[in-house]
Design a protein around this motif. Structure first.
Motif, short mmCIF file in Angstrom:
data_model
loop_
_atom_site.label_atom_id
_atom_site.label_comp_id
_atom_site.label_asym_id
_atom_site.label_seq_id
_atom_site.Cartn_x
_atom_site.Cartn_y
_atom_site.Cartn_z
N ASP A 1 0.86 -1.19 0.00
CA ASP A 1 0.00 0.00 0.00
C ASP A 1 0.89 1.23 0.00
OD1 ASP A 1 -1.76 2.08 0.49
OD2 ASP A 1 -3.01 0.92 1.86
N GLU A 2 1.04 1.86 -1.18
CA GLU A 2 1.93 3.02 -1.29
C GLU A 2 1.39 4.24 -0.57
OE1 GLU A 2 4.45 4.17 -4.71
OE2 GLU A 2 3.48 2.48 -5.73
N LYS A 3 0.08 4.35 -0.42
CA LYS A 3 -0.50 5.54 0.21
C LYS A 3 -0.09 5.64 1.67
CE LYS A 3 -4.51 6.08 -2.83
NZ LYS A 3 -6.01 6.14 -2.91
N ARG B 1 2.23 3.53 2.88
CA ARG B 1 3.60 3.03 2.88
C ARG B 1 3.79 1.88 3.87
NH1 ARG B 1 6.12 6.24 -0.50
NH2 ARG B 1 8.21 5.47 -0.03
#
Length: 452
Positions: free
Chosen positions: A264-266, A268
């Protein structure tokens, strides 16, 4: 997305022709040594596959080349002094070599001395490998540029030796050549197993099946070792790419090896993470306490995580499956022969016919997406190279490309299986590629050194 579609379609066919040329060379040398017609049957079949793959690669490559100018003008404006000569060398050396001798290889079987036909086969195979060399040199230079300077905002070459032997080139070239060899090994094994399931095949089918399985069993451990060395090289020169492949967010010792997660990059972080403690440190640093860089050290300058994370696992998973299947098949064939092979094993080989394509594409996506946001690492960003092409034009042409590619790919696979099904249906005296108005030559090729 449009360029990705084009290059994904294009790379399928060089991946076959690079190694298939050498497989044909092996078939021809085996025939020259033994005079066993089974090897010539294999050659007649697979040279048609080579010709079809070569043609598809040329056509799709032309489309890809046009896009350098239409969609990515900033690329040649910035680095054309290096990219231009490398692409030109590929055409002037490798492509011309292939094109000139391909005619003799395809049409001269019964019309030139045997040694000339063997030489033509060798030169075509060498041409495919030379072509791969030039393309990998350019791609590797884009990943790990060396031997250049920037003057007036334009890249100029200062050391062609450093450009050709840039830090990642030897690893990428070896990895790609082995990927091609494995792709062809499983392609030949799968199609031969399919023919064997249909009618038991002839001696040629059994010989090629055995040779392909043995080749895969020998090559896959080498590929795993080379892949490990390639990963260590990437860690040295592109640590953010490795961090994305491992979905590792924090720089730390005892870094776990993540087997499964949803990155999940949002926020991190990873969700549903399943990991082996210290596994990544052991693989990447060869010690449990090794410090592995994390993505948070490269905020704003690292590739998208999910495509690399999943692409890398698809590639490695297919590699492990190739290892298990090829070793078991080789062990079974050695003990019981092809005739004694269980039918479920033959079906498994059929299911893996195009596994090399899937693994190559997964690895290629890791390589290319992993370079983002750079087109040439540290030199040119992708956003700075794209041309002013409207989104409507890109969307419409992308839709057209995808429709054409789906049809062509389906037709290509259908033709391969039709060729395999026909087998030796054609009369023995018919040349591999008949020329209208020209009488066929003798059923057997001329002896080495004989006059035509």
């Amino acid at each position: 997305m449009q360029f990705a579609a084009n290059i994904s379609f294009h790379i399928l066919f060089p991946t076959i022709t690079i190694a298939l040329g050498w497989a044909l060379m092996g078939f021809k040398l085996a025939y020259n040594r033994t005079k066993n017609e089974a090897w010539m049957d294999a050659y007649r079949l697979w040279v048609k596959v080579f010709a079809l793959s070569f043609a598809m690669g040329v056509v799709s490559g032309i489309t890809m080349s046009f896009q350098f100018g239409t969609n990515w003008p900033g690329f040649m404006e910035k680095v054309g002094n290096i990219a231009g000569p490398l692409l030109a060398y590929e055409v002037l050396t490798a492509f011309f070599l292939e094109a000139v001798f391909l005619g003799i290889m395809l049409f001269g079987f019964n019309r030139v001395p045997g040694w000339v036909h063997t030489l033509a086969t060798f030169l075509v195979a060498a041409g495919t490998t030379l072509s791969a060399f030039w393309i990998i040199v350019l791609n590797s230079w884009m990943q790990t540029p060396a031997g250049y300077e920037i003057r007036g905002g334009v890249v100029h070459a200062t050391d062609w030796g450093a450009i050709l032997l840039n830090p990642s080139m030897p690893y990428r070239l070896t990895h790609m050549l082995l990927a091609s060899a494995l792709t062809v090994s499983f392609l030949i094994a799968g199609m031969s197993a399919w023919r064997w399931l249909k009618d038991g095949g002839g001696e040629g089918v059994q010989r090629t099946l055995k040779a392909a399985v043995y080749a895969a069993a020998l090559l896959i451990p080498v590929q795993i070792f080379v892949g490990d060395q390639h990963g260590l090289n990437t860690l040295e020169h592109q640590p953010q790419k490795v961090a994305a492949m491992e979905a590792n967010w924090e720089t730390q010792a005892h870094t776990p090896l993540i087997l499964f997660a949803i990155p999940d990059e949002k926020v991190r972080t990873n969700h549903l993470e399943v990991a082996i403690p210290s596994g990544a440190s052991l693989i990447l640093k060869h010690e449990a306490a090794g410090v592995v860089p994390g993505l948070n050290d490269y905020r704003g300058n690292h590739p998208p995580v999910a495509p690399l994370f999943w692409g890398f696992r698809i590639m490695v998973g297919l590699g492990v499956l190739m290892l298990a299947l090829s070793w078991f098949a080789a062990w079974t064939i050695r003990r019981r022969g092809v005739a004694g092979m269980p039918r479920w094993l033959a079906r498994a080989l059929v299911a893996m016919t195009f596994s090399g394509w899937a693994a190559t594409l997964a690895g290629w996506y890791v390589t290319e997406i992993g370079r983002q946001p750079w087109l040439v690492t540290g030199v040119l960003k992708t956003a700075d190279a794209v041309g002013p092409v409207g989104s409507a034009m890109v969307a419409s042409s992308l839709t057209l490309y995808l429709a054409v590619y789906v049809v062509l790919l389906a037709a290509y696979v259908a033709v391969l299986y039709r060729l395999a099904r026909l087998g030796k249906a054609a009369p023995e005296a018919t040349p591999m590629f008949p020329i209208p108005g020209v009488a066929p030559g003798p059923a057997e090729p001329l002896a080495e050194g004989a006059k035509p």
